[in-house]
Design a protein around this motif. Structure first.
Motif, PDB file in Angstrom:
ATOM      1  N   VAL A   1      10.064  57.224 119.743  1.00  0.00           N
ATOM      2  CA  VAL A   1       9.821  56.934 121.152  1.00  0.00           C
ATOM      3  C   VAL A   1       8.618  56.002 121.209  1.00  0.00           C
ATOM      4  O   VAL A   1       7.632  56.223 120.507  1.00  0.00           O
ATOM      5  N   GLN A   2       8.722  54.976 122.038  1.00  0.00           N
ATOM      6  CA  GLN A   2       7.598  54.048 122.161  1.00  0.00           C
ATOM      7  C   GLN A   2       6.375  54.794 122.698  1.00  0.00           C
ATOM      8  O   GLN A   2       6.470  55.563 123.658  1.00  0.00           O
ATOM      9  N   ASP A   3       5.244  54.570 122.058  1.00  0.00           N
ATOM     10  CA  ASP A   3       3.982  55.196 122.478  1.00  0.00           C
ATOM     11  C   ASP A   3       3.589  54.641 123.844  1.00  0.00           C
ATOM     12  O   ASP A   3       3.417  53.427 123.986  1.00  0.00           O
ATOM     13  N   PRO A   4       3.452  55.501 124.859  1.00  0.00           N
ATOM     14  CA  PRO A   4       3.120  55.010 126.205  1.00  0.00           C
ATOM     15  C   PRO A   4       1.732  54.370 126.291  1.00  0.00           C
ATOM     16  O   PRO A   4       1.477  53.562 127.175  1.00  0.00           O
ATOM     17  N   THR A   5       0.843  54.702 125.331  1.00  0.00           N
ATOM     18  CA  THR A   5      -0.511  54.134 125.363  1.00  0.00           C
ATOM     19  C   THR A   5      -0.660  52.906 124.486  1.00  0.00           C
ATOM     20  O   THR A   5      -1.671  52.219 124.553  1.00  0.00           O
ATOM     21  N   ASP A   6       0.349  52.638 123.630  1.00  0.00           N
ATOM     22  CA  ASP A   6       0.276  51.485 122.731  1.00  0.00           C
ATOM     23  C   ASP A   6       1.695  50.984 122.460  1.00  0.00           C
ATOM     24  O   ASP A   6       2.427  51.571 121.659  1.00  0.00           O
TER      25      ASP A   6
END
Length: 143
Positions: free
Chosen positions: A84-89
């Protein structure tokens, strides 16, 4: 002076490690699991704390980025993890266990225990504990 490198601590540890990895791989295969000991290391890290970045996983298992990517690809292909794409990076992915990845632990642990029992055959608990303490001391000395 070292006369025989085959008798050194490093050689013996490496040799036993390779034998144990090969036996775990064989026993997984024998039981119908398409998982390697290296993939198992990654699953163990995620079983302890889910949702790590691929870089964190690499640091945890002592692997470089390219081999981590291959391991993650293999586990994802087997539907044991998902990225899952990191929401902070945006440049980073977080790796999570799927339901199957969480549940497979119950199936793999008996195989691991059987393999370790085989490796520890005819070694007393006291000797095994002492051996672990020596390995811990070596690890501490080298850090």
């Amino acid at each position: 002076m070292i006369n025989n490198l085959h008798e050194t601590t490093g050689y013996k540890i490496r040799n036993v490690s390779l034998l144990l990895v090969n036996k775990i791989n064989q026993n997984f295969q024998k039981e119908g699991f398409d998982i390697t000991a290296d993939q198992l290391k990654m699953l163990v890290v995620l079983w302890d704390k889910d949702g790590k970045t691929q870089n964190e996983l690499g640091e945890s298992i002592g692997r470089f980025k390219t081999s981590v990517t291959k391991l993650v690809d293999g586990l994802e292909k087997r539907k044991l993890i998902r990225r899952v794409q990191d929401p902070t990076d945006r440049r980073s992915n977080l790796v999570y266990l799927t339901k199957l990845g969480k549940n497979i632990r119950k199936q793999l642990l008996p195989i691991i225990e059987k393999t370790l029992d085989e490796a520890h055959k005819s070694i007393s608990e006291d000797k095994l504990m002492e051996f672990h303490n020596v390995l811990d001391q070596i690890e501490s000395n080298l850090m």
